[in-house]
Design an enzyme around this catalytic site. Structure first.
Site, PDB file in Angstrom:
ATOM      1  N   GLN A  97     -79.749 -17.638  -7.888  1.00 24.65           N
ATOM      2  CA  GLN A  97     -79.686 -16.143  -7.713  1.00 24.65           C
ATOM      3  C   GLN A  97     -79.885 -15.222  -8.919  1.00 24.65           C
ATOM      4  OE1 GLN A  97     -76.744 -16.896  -4.564  1.00 24.65           O
ATOM      5  NE2 GLN A  97     -77.008 -14.968  -4.594  1.00 24.65           N
ATOM      6  N   ARG A 112     -63.918  -5.668  -5.084  1.00 25.17           N
ATOM      7  CA  ARG A 112     -64.474  -5.149  -3.533  1.00 25.17           C
ATOM      8  C   ARG A 112     -63.336  -5.397  -2.433  1.00 25.17           C
ATOM      9  NH1 ARG A 112     -69.708  -4.151  -1.540  1.00 25.17           N
ATOM     10  NH2 ARG A 112     -70.300  -3.967  -3.553  1.00 25.17           N
ATOM     11  N   ARG A 150     -71.287 -14.183   0.150  1.00 25.06           N
ATOM     12  CA  ARG A 150     -71.655 -13.354   1.043  1.00 25.06           C
ATOM     13  C   ARG A 150     -70.513 -12.174   1.427  1.00 25.06           C
ATOM     14  NH1 ARG A 150     -75.852 -14.880   5.735  1.00 25.06           N
ATOM     15  NH2 ARG A 150     -77.224 -12.715   5.852  1.00 25.06           N
ATOM     16  N   PHE A 197     -68.476 -10.905  -0.813  1.00 27.40           N
ATOM     17  CA  PHE A 197     -68.044 -10.647  -2.057  1.00 27.40           C
ATOM     18  C   PHE A 197     -66.793  -9.761  -1.980  1.00 27.40           C
ATOM     19  CE2 PHE A 197     -68.174  -9.091  -6.512  1.00 27.40           C
ATOM     20  CZ  PHE A 197     -68.456 -10.436  -7.074  1.00 27.40           C
ATOM     21  N   GLU A 217     -75.232  -8.479   3.728  1.00 26.20           N
ATOM     22  CA  GLU A 217     -73.679  -8.633   3.655  1.00 26.20           C
ATOM     23  C   GLU A 217     -72.975  -8.009   4.887  1.00 26.20           C
ATOM     24  OE1 GLU A 217     -72.136  -9.436  -0.644  1.00 26.20           O
ATOM     25  OE2 GLU A 217     -73.398  -7.714  -0.317  1.00 26.20           O
TER      26      GLU A 217
END
Length: 763
Positions: A197, A310, A342, A344, A716
């Site tokens: 990625q 996050r 996904r 995160f 996400e």
């Protein structure tokens, strides 16, 4: 319009017919070699000696490689950090790469790798979050978000509750495993086909290992067979090892991990443990939150700083918290280094308030849905604990639409009636509102580049820094370019992502693929279009405003004339007029800024909103559970491609459902991962998806921010909507006690955990 239309995925037919070419499908040039890794068998210890004599003498073996053979820097962690490709003095987890064997065939390489002899002096290992917390073992210093005076607010609150819970990690289980294929060229150049990625990180890691300039290493990515974050950083080690072997032997080298090795050697979603205290008033309004979020980072730093940040910035989820302290601990354990997945950290962050609000409702005897709505962000209460305003707030609208569309009030009454007469089976209806921030936590990653060529027949070649992993990025960005030129989508040909065409790319992650690369491609295409307009205006003695692109044509309107050329004819005319029909494009996200030390700023360009309801049934004798129905409303702004977005929402929800219900990672007391394949690690199957699955895009909600064609990210956010399944399971369990007592339900909510939670209400 070409945008906002449901075009099929550009590789859809190739996917279903098996014609799509992945790295392991590529023809192998004569002389291609295959590699296999030698892995540590213990979780912690001093590496005293590596004996590869038997491996080197095995049939077909061409060479072996250890840390001592690395010509550059033995580091795969990126600038400013240290993480060795091959262990050289210590091993830190079971599955850490120690050496590599390169042979003529894959079977020869794997058989020879089994012959390696490792002399390791065992050391003490930390194998769980509790031990790491007790020993203050971190991979980084604790982080904290603080607003107001939570201690004083908690002390004065009419009610207080404390609780603890945990959620497990998750294996990415991409269909295409970790793989790289490296082709050596002249003067030490390498072309690396990597299932990654983040092509630029792979380029940098390969160059650092080889001790060469970045420009000697070209990374090419046509498509990935899934990523989900597991190929954002983990792919670099695989490509780096293959690059070392190709450089050493001068021959093409392929390194692909079998599923078991992949799962043993690579990182997962971070598991979390939580402790929190919440203060609230008699109506259920939250006055203060004091929370600890402890993440299992594994043995090295990897992506943990961003995951912790996050998680902390999503503790509030949809709710106004006037006083809050949330502390994140990045616990160092002797397990795989956990990585991006996904969401995160967002999914791990939102569960705190969902659990707290359910407990508040049970404590007060109030409706948990009403308690949630009471605490929503709203006018006057619209600033997050980290200082960002919640703008363009669609929470109330998404909430109302899912309640109405799912006929939730009627169904809850029916479910309650069912539960009163059903002693064994219990049903539950759970809800979940969502606010999710879109952008990378690191501001410098919020940038993208693109390259567009217009050929003289009117066909267009598109290249950008994003990677296609099945999510439909290529078709979305192609739609953007087609819209700029007003040509059919069939005129656009996306090409493989390559560091030789677009340099210094950001990872395709954080749901930013379309946001960033769409704008970069728009800039490139529009630059060419403006050149064509300027030339046409001069050539036809017309005003620029009279040059119109539409339906694959270019119309030149002026007094007494109305000439129409095909787009290809105009492209050829521009070429003859010596007009450049090639351009780069660049985009950087505006407004974002973040102080990682103070944990304040505007980390997100905008928020995506949503709401979900899930209906489940449990067997109180076995703990077996099923999702019967899901109703989702997701804010995608003005969707670039509704069909693609619907597919993303459905897939994300089921993946989130798997994380919360059946995907259990299990290590034994020696630190060996025992769930290493589909026979022991259970991802959701087709029968696990809700039989009734209603998904709706929020209508008439174009983004007010200058996103690409007013769309919003979709990769996400919908995964978090599966939190409704978890709340539904708690509702069903609590029906055993007539909803008088809140239960602790750790995730994944396996039958064992559901049964244990039921038992707490029966004892």
């Amino acid at each position: 319009m070409t945008v906002h239309a449901s075009f099929r995925h550009d590789s859809a037919l190739k996917h279903v017919t098996g014609q799509a070419i992945y790295i392991d499908d590529m023809p192998e040039p004569p002389g291609t070699l295959h590699a296999a890794l030698v892995l540590s068998p213990i979780p912690s210890g001093r590496l005293r000696r590596i004996d590869l004599a038997k491996a080197a003498a095995a049939a077909g073996v061409v060479t072996t490689i250890t840390a001592a053979d690395i010509p550059g820097h033995n580091n795969i962690a990126g600038a400013g950090r240290e993480e060795p490709l091959f262990a050289h003095d210590r091993v830190e987890f079971i599955g850490q790469a120690v050496a590599m064997v390169v042979a003529g065939t894959l079977d020869q390489a794997r058989a020879a790798a089994e012959l390696a002899v490792l002399d390791i002096e065992p050391g003490e290992a930390i194998l769980d979050i509790e031990t790491a917390l007790a020993r203050q073992a971190w991979v980084q210093a604790p982080s904290m978000i603080l607003r107001g005076d939570p201690d004083a607010a908690m002390k004065s609150a009419p009610h207080r509750l404390s609780a603890a819970l945990s959620v497990g990690g998750q294996e990415h289980f991409y269909l295409e495993g970790q793989i790289a294929f490296v082709l050596p060229g002249e003067d030490g150049d390498l072309v690396v086909h990597s299932s990654t990625q983040h092509p630029t990180e792979v380029q940098h890691v390969c160059a650092e290992l080889l001790g060469c300039d970045f420009n000697r290493v070209t990374i090419v990515v046509r498509r990935l067979g899934g990523g989900f974050g597991g190929k954002e950083s983990n792919a670099s080690a695989i490509a780096g090892a293959a690059a070392l072997a190709a450089a050493k032997t001068g021959r093409p080298v392929k390194l692909r991990l079998p599923r078991e090795t992949d799962m043993i050697a690579t990182g997962k979603r971070h598991g979390f443990q939580y402790r929190y205290t919440v203060g609230f008033d008699g109506e259920g309004r939250v006055l203060a939150l004091d929370a600890v979020l402890a993440a299992d980072a594994g043995w090295s730093l990897d992506m943990t700083p961003g995951v912790i940040a996050r998680a902390l910035t999503h503790v509030d989820n949809a709710y106004w918290l006037p006083h809050v302290r949330a502390v994140g601990y990045a616990c160092r354990t002797n397990l795989q280094s956990n990585t991006a997945f996904r969401g995160f950290g967002g999914p791990q962050g939102v569960v705190v308030m969902e659990d707290a609000l359910d407990r508040i409702a049970r404590h007060l005897g109030r409706d948990p849905w009403d308690v949630r709505a009471l605490n929503f962000y709203r006018d006057g209460q619209d600033e997050t604990p980290y200082g960002q305003k919640v703008e363009e707030n669609h929470l109330a609208r998404c909430w109302a639409e899912v309640k109405q569309g799912g006929t939730l009030e009627r169904r809850r009454a029916e479910i309650d009636a069912f539960n009163r007469t059903s002693p064994i089976l219990k049903r539950g209806l759970g809800v979940f509102p969502l606010k999710f921030g879109i952008s990378f936590n690191l501001p410098h990653l919020n940038q993208a580049g693109a390259l567009v060529h217009v050929y003289t027949d009117g066909s267009i070649r598109l290249n950008h820094g994003g990677t296609e992993m099945g999510q439909g990025l290529f078709i979305k960005v192609a739609q953007v370019v087609a819209e700029v030129f007003k040509v059919g989508i069939d005129r656009i040909r996306p090409s493989a992502t390559s560091t030789a065409e677009v340099p210094n790319t950001s990872p395709t992650a954080a749901s930013t693929g379309s946001d960033l690369n769409g704008w970069a491609a728009w800039e490139a295409a529009n630059t060419i279009k403006q050149r064509m307009i300027a030339f046409a205006a001069e050539h036809f003695a017309s005003a620029p405003d009279d040059i119109a692109f539409a339906d694959g044509t270019v119309r030149i309107a002026k007094p007494g004339s109305n000439q129409v050329l095909s787009f290809g004819e105009m492209a050829k005319l521009c070429y003859q007029g010596r007009v450049s029909l090639s351009s780069t494009g660049f985009y950087k996200t505006p407004k974002v800024h973040w102080d990682g030390a103070a944990m304040r700023g505007r980390p997100f360009f905008y928020f995506s909103f949503g709401a979900a309801a899930a209906e489940v049934v449990i067997d109180t004798l076995t703990g077996e559970n099923r999702v019967l129905r899901a109703d989702l409303v997701q804010d995608c702004g003005a969707s670039l491609n509704p069909a693609i977005d619907l597919g993303q929402i459905e897939g994300a929800f089921v993946q989130g459902q798997g994380w919360l219900t059946c995907e259990e990672l299990w290590w034994d007391k020696q630190g060996r991962l025992r769930t290493v394949g589909p026979s022991t690690y259970k991802i959701p199957g087709s029968r696990d998806a809700p039989p009734v699955f209603n998904v709706k895009l929020l209508d008439n909600a174009p983004s007010r921010e200058a996103t690409i064609f007013r769309s919003k990210a979709v990769g996400e956010p919908p995964l978090l909507l599966a939190t409704a399944v978890w709340t539904a399971l708690k509702y069903a369990i609590e029906a055993v006690g007539d909803h008088k007592t809140a239960v602790r339900l750790d995730a994944p909510a396996t039958p064992e955990r559901v049964l244990a939670a039921v038992a707490t209400l029966r004892n």
